[in-house]
Enzyme design. Sequence first.
Site, mmCIF file in Angstrom:
data_model
loop_
_atom_site.group_PDB
_atom_site.id
_atom_site.type_symbol
_atom_site.label_atom_id
_atom_site.label_comp_id
_atom_site.label_asym_id
_atom_site.label_seq_id
_atom_site.Cartn_x
_atom_site.Cartn_y
_atom_site.Cartn_z
ATOM 1 C CG ASP A 10 -1.621 1.257 1.484
ATOM 2 O OD1 ASP A 10 -2.395 1.660 0.608
ATOM 3 O OD2 ASP A 10 -1.396 1.875 2.542
ATOM 4 C CE LYS A 195 -5.559 -0.899 -1.447
ATOM 5 N NZ LYS A 195 -4.707 -0.261 -0.433
ATOM 6 C CG ASN A 221 -8.060 0.909 1.776
ATOM 7 O OD1 ASN A 221 -7.433 1.101 2.803
ATOM 8 N ND2 ASN A 221 -7.739 1.478 0.630
#
Length: 269
Positions: A10, A195, A221
Amino acid sequence: MENFKMICLDIDGTLLNSKHQITEETKKAIKAAVNEKGIPVILVSARMPKGIIFLQKELEIEAPIICYSGALVLDKNGETLFQKHMSVLDIKEVYTVAKKLGVHVSLYKDDEWCIEKMDEWVRQEYEITSIIPNVINFEFLFEVWEKEDSGSNKILCMADPDKINLLKKQLKIDSLNIYPSKPTYLEIMPKGASKTSAIEILRKKFNIKQSEILAAGDNYNDMDMIEYAGLGVAMGNAPDEVKKCADFVTLSNDEDGVAEVIKKFCLGN
């Protein structure tokens, strides 16, 4: 030392520190993983391509990127491997509810950021990403997308936390993924794009096993990819709920947490 063959990172709150910078220690660890171990490092973010590619250049890496939390996946040459957009009907519903609450709405499609007018939220986002948005009438944009049978990959709603919480409660649209990425941001993507689903596309492309993937993130997320990966890593700055779903909790993004986990699990340091 585990034999990891793909590292998925990320960006905000993970790769970048709180000053939105990649530290030299993190750069060094990533370059060692890529150049010495031959491990591709995949940047995975809710950002648009422009907001990711300049970071790849800074890291001196070439690899696919995962944008809009999985709604757009590009190979290292910028060719589309996967794309999913929202229907104009759903976008209009979000827009209508948000406007009534006085919440800023940004629409993202492909590599474009669209706004209706400049405001404090746009300026704040520009300071983070250095990307210039397109100012456009949304009603006109909706007409264009309806004719094209198209829509946005992502909606970003920005407001004070109370308004964001209220908006989240009022939006009940089954075909969308709706989650806060920070107290003042509500990010909305098409359901079916995540993702994890994007990483799975790349897992098959690289012909590696799920157990050979290391994924690190700091927010809600990121939980799906943290749970999916062979080694799921939560940053030290992540909320407790995110840490609970991880296999390993590293240092914070201001303490070179990404560098620590790469050195520990990929470089044998």
